[in-house]
Design a protein around this motif. Structure first.
Motif, mmCIF file in Angstrom:
data_model
loop_
_atom_site.group_PDB
_atom_site.id
_atom_site.type_symbol
_atom_site.label_atom_id
_atom_site.label_comp_id
_atom_site.label_asym_id
_atom_site.label_seq_id
_atom_site.Cartn_x
_atom_site.Cartn_y
_atom_site.Cartn_z
ATOM 1 N N ILE A 63 0.842 -1.150 -0.119
ATOM 2 C CA ILE A 63 0.030 0.045 0.105
ATOM 3 C C ILE A 63 0.895 1.324 -0.030
ATOM 4 O O ILE A 63 0.642 2.280 -0.649
ATOM 5 C CB ILE A 63 -0.807 -0.092 1.132
ATOM 6 C CG1 ILE A 63 -2.029 -1.120 0.988
ATOM 7 C CG2 ILE A 63 -1.745 1.337 1.390
ATOM 8 C CD1 ILE A 63 -2.846 -1.276 2.304
ATOM 9 N N ALA A 64 1.808 1.256 0.941
ATOM 10 C CA ALA A 64 2.818 2.327 0.964
ATOM 11 C C ALA A 64 3.594 2.448 -0.513
ATOM 12 O O ALA A 64 3.716 3.597 -1.063
ATOM 13 C CB ALA A 64 3.648 2.367 1.880
ATOM 14 N N THR A 65 4.020 1.509 -0.898
ATOM 15 C CA THR A 65 4.505 1.430 -2.178
ATOM 16 C C THR A 65 3.804 2.127 -3.395
ATOM 17 O O THR A 65 4.101 2.979 -4.202
ATOM 18 C CB THR A 65 5.057 0.188 -2.828
ATOM 19 O OG1 THR A 65 5.841 -0.493 -1.797
ATOM 20 C CG2 THR A 65 5.765 0.153 -4.112
ATOM 21 N N LEU A 66 2.555 1.708 -3.413
ATOM 22 C CA LEU A 66 1.530 2.061 -4.498
ATOM 23 C C LEU A 66 1.182 3.685 -4.159
ATOM 24 O O LEU A 66 1.039 4.374 -4.992
ATOM 25 C CB LEU A 66 0.148 1.444 -4.153
ATOM 26 C CG LEU A 66 0.106 -0.087 -4.829
ATOM 27 C CD1 LEU A 66 -1.166 -0.522 -4.451
ATOM 28 C CD2 LEU A 66 0.368 0.177 -6.329
ATOM 29 N N ILE A 67 1.213 4.104 -2.965
ATOM 30 C CA ILE A 67 0.953 5.617 -2.640
ATOM 31 C C ILE A 67 2.211 6.434 -3.270
ATOM 32 O O ILE A 67 1.922 7.236 -3.689
ATOM 33 C CB ILE A 67 0.770 5.727 -1.037
ATOM 34 C CG1 ILE A 67 -0.440 5.250 -0.692
ATOM 35 C CG2 ILE A 67 0.893 7.138 -0.840
ATOM 36 C CD1 ILE A 67 -0.798 5.163 0.705
ATOM 37 N N GLN A 68 3.454 5.888 -2.985
ATOM 38 C CA GLN A 68 4.444 6.520 -3.298
ATOM 39 C C GLN A 68 4.504 6.758 -5.135
ATOM 40 O O GLN A 68 5.004 7.622 -5.635
ATOM 41 C CB GLN A 68 5.886 5.918 -2.898
ATOM 42 C CG GLN A 68 6.142 6.211 -1.440
ATOM 43 C CD GLN A 68 6.122 7.473 -1.042
ATOM 44 O OE1 GLN A 68 6.479 8.284 -1.499
ATOM 45 N NE2 GLN A 68 5.228 7.716 0.214
ATOM 46 N N THR A 69 4.130 5.369 -5.515
ATOM 47 C CA THR A 69 3.886 5.562 -6.997
ATOM 48 C C THR A 69 3.024 6.556 -7.695
ATOM 49 O O THR A 69 2.950 7.421 -8.634
ATOM 50 C CB THR A 69 3.545 4.095 -7.572
ATOM 51 O OG1 THR A 69 4.637 3.281 -7.036
ATOM 52 C CG2 THR A 69 3.633 4.233 -9.016
ATOM 53 N N ALA A 70 1.749 6.485 -6.771
ATOM 54 C CA ALA A 70 0.820 7.581 -7.378
ATOM 55 C C ALA A 70 1.165 9.053 -7.107
ATOM 56 O O ALA A 70 0.623 9.912 -7.982
ATOM 57 C CB ALA A 70 -0.460 7.257 -6.306
ATOM 58 N N LYS A 71 2.146 9.336 -6.129
ATOM 59 C CA LYS A 71 2.699 10.567 -5.956
ATOM 60 C C LYS A 71 3.523 11.030 -6.880
ATOM 61 O O LYS A 71 4.020 12.202 -7.011
ATOM 62 C CB LYS A 71 3.300 10.701 -4.675
ATOM 63 C CG LYS A 71 2.240 10.799 -3.172
ATOM 64 C CD LYS A 71 3.317 10.949 -2.080
ATOM 65 C CE LYS A 71 2.157 10.807 -0.902
ATOM 66 N NZ LYS A 71 3.247 11.079 0.476
ATOM 67 N N ARG A 72 3.992 10.209 -7.898
ATOM 68 C CA ARG A 72 5.292 10.584 -8.786
ATOM 69 C C ARG A 72 4.561 11.496 -9.682
ATOM 70 O O ARG A 72 3.727 11.628 -10.297
ATOM 71 C CB ARG A 72 5.557 9.087 -9.816
ATOM 72 C CG ARG A 72 6.015 8.224 -8.869
ATOM 73 C CD ARG A 72 6.441 6.892 -9.563
ATOM 74 N NE ARG A 72 7.386 7.079 -10.559
ATOM 75 C CZ ARG A 72 8.098 6.169 -11.333
ATOM 76 N NH1 ARG A 72 7.612 5.142 -11.030
ATOM 77 N NH2 ARG A 72 8.628 6.444 -12.279
#
Length: 550
Positions: A63-72
């Motif tokens: 989930i944290a990984t996906l959030i960081q990707t979504a912030k790109r």
């Protein structure tokens, strides 16, 4: 890594899920991807991370990984959006399954997990609201709106009295009101949600009212007011009764408690939102836009018509087409909601000025004027003043304006026979008659009198229309003669005369077939200033005298 608790502990605290065996087989099948496929295809990568989260809680760190990707924001727009969509599905499942709700007697390790999930959920919502919804990229904004509304729907699931305003809807509406006017996300929200669902509409009204009550800098206040007006103007569905309140985006509320089933509550919220927008200050164009839809989009929301009277009277003072539209709104309140406004016809009378027949709003004015004067119970003195004043204006008006005035006057005489004294009044006293024939008569009509009841038009006559019978334009002259003929026609359809222009009248005249050719000079003179038998002709002698005197 996941902060706040150990992944090994998480793995040892598995909870029973509702998914069946076939679903698990399907999920496992999806996860069996080659490493190269996972690395190369962003969609496959996001789906791989998502299915791992669904498969086991030990993968919640994804989930944290996906959030960081979504912030790109590094240009890989597609990957970021795919991550945001995957997160929406993940959190929708968690919310639906109740995995983010604390319960009594829950182990401390479960409480830690739920707390961590809520923090990640708030972080994800902030990404959608602050990064995506405010983005200059249209696909991100549109995706954000869809995902947010999906999550809000999941949040309200199972809660019959879920309060949208206390959720994240307020922030969403606030951001939409701060959008530049060119952004289309606001229109998308209005079309798909605000105009369709009663609960969204109710709490959006509340949000607009609350946001406009805050103090902002002038340019922000103007932007919020403009966008709030645009959002309200997009609303064309008005419930007529309690039975119409049956379309809900979230869970259907309980009828015993919820104000969403109250038509009075809906109208009260709409009224407050409209008043907040109207009080925030409108430009001339915005005021016209409001007045143009006043009778069918705004007034029906108000339970007390007098609350709008001040806005309409202020709009009248703007002048021009704005004044006309304001009177249209006042007439609606008078006729439909019994508003007492005794100076209505005096204000209408003041609009009959020298620029009326030259105005581009002439057709609209006469349509409304015909409606305002349609009652047969109006005093003859009042009607006579309108007839006389328009006849005066017709003397200096363009042909396209005159051809509207004459049939309108004819229709007024048919509705109000008492006014026909203006075209046929016998003078029985022979001395008075002789005096009028020798010395003429001074027109008693007071053109400058602002009150039509005191202008003495009923004591005057329509000599202006008889004068128009000698107008240079043949169509006008012919039409003006209907006042001198017998009133055998019931009435004229005003629509047949409203959209004429000078070019149309000229083209019709030039295109007419002549039954008889015009008389022309058959003998062309050889000289102008001199005659054959004398040194100079009459015109030459006249010119000689002018030269001598000069």
């Amino acid at each position: 890594m996941m902060s706040g608790f150990d992944t090994a502990a998480v793995a040892g605290c598995k909870r029973k899920r509702k998914s069946n065996k076939s679903d698990r087989k399907h999920i496992k099948a999806k996860t069996r991807k080659s490493p190269s496929a996972v690395d190369d295809d962003p969609q496959t990568t996001m789906l791989h991370l998502e299915t791992q989260i669904v498969e086991s809680r030990r993968h919640y760190n994804n989930i944290a990984t996906l959030i960081q990707t979504a912030k790109r924001q590094d240009g890989e727009n597609e990957t970021a959006i795919l991550a945001a969509v995957s997160l929406c599905r993940v959190f929708a499942r968690l919310i639906s399954a109740g995995d983010m709700v604390k319960s009594k007697g829950m182990p401390e390790s479960e409480v830690v997990i739920i707390k961590w999930l809520k923090e990640r959920y708030r972080e994800y919502l902030n990404v959608l609201l602050d990064d995506y919804l405010r983005s200059q990229d249209a696909p991100r904004r549109s995706t954000s709106l869809t995902l947010l509304m999906r999550l809000f729907k999941e949040e309200s699931g199972g809660q019959k009295d879920y309060n949208w305003k206390n959720g994240h809807l307020f922030r969403l509406v606030e951001i939409l009101l701060l959008h530049p006017e060119k952004y289309s996300t606001r229109e998308e929200f209005a079309e798909k949600y605000f105009n369709q669902f009663d609960d969204i509409r109710f709490y959006t009204f509340q949000s607009i009212t609350s946001i406009l009550k805050y103090e902002h800098e002038d340019y922000i206040e103007e932007l919020i007011s403009s966008n709030g007006l645009a959002l309200l103007l997009a609303l064309d569905r008005i419930p007529g009764s309690k039975d119409d309140l049956d379309s809900f985006f979230g869970e259907t509320p309980s009828q015993s408690k919820s104000p969403l089933y109250s038509l009075t509550a809906h109208k009260s919220q709409a009224q407050e939102a409209w008043l907040a927008v109207l009080r925030s200050g409108l430009s001339k164009d915005q005021r016209k836009a409001v007045l143009g839809v006043f009778t069918h989009q705004i007034a029906p929301w108000f339970q007390r018509a007098e609350m709008l009277a001040d806005f309409l009277t202020d709009s009248f003072d703007v002048g021009g087409a704005t004044s006309l539209l304001a009177l249209s709104g006042l007439y609606y309140l008078i006729s439909e909601q019994n508003l007492d406004y005794p100076s209505f016809y005096q204000k209408l009378y003041s609009l009959l000025n020298n620029g009326l027949l030259h105005s581009k709003y002439r057709s609209r004015f006469f349509r409304l004027l015909d409606t305002f004067m349609s009652s047969t119970h109006l005093p003859a003195v009042l009607v006579a003043s309108f007839i006389k004043r328009l006849a005066k204006l017709a003397l200096h008006g363009p042909p396209a304006g005159i051809v509207v005035v004459v049939p309108w006057i004819y229709n007024m005489f048919k509705r109000h026979p008492a006014c026909t004294f203006m075209i046929h009044r016998e003078i029985r006293d022979p001395e008075v008659k002789k005096e009028f024939e020798e010395e003429g008569m001074e027109d008693p009509f007071a053109m400058d009198e602002p009150d039509p009841m005191l202008a003495d038009a009923i004591e005057s006559s329509l000599w202006e229309i008889e004068t128009l019978q000698s107008h240079y334009h043949p169509n006008v002259a012919t039409l003006a003669k209907i006042i001198s003929d017998q009133f055998t026609k019931r009435s004229y359809s005003l629509e047949d005369f409203l959209d004429h222009s000078y070019n149309m009248l000229l083209d019709a005249e030039l295109g007419r077939e002549l039954k008889k050719g015009p008389a022309v000079e058959y003998e062309i003179p050889k000289r102008i200033f001199t005659a054959e038998e004398s040194e100079t002709g009459p015109l030459g002698q006249l010119m000689a005298k002018v030269i001598a005197l000069s």
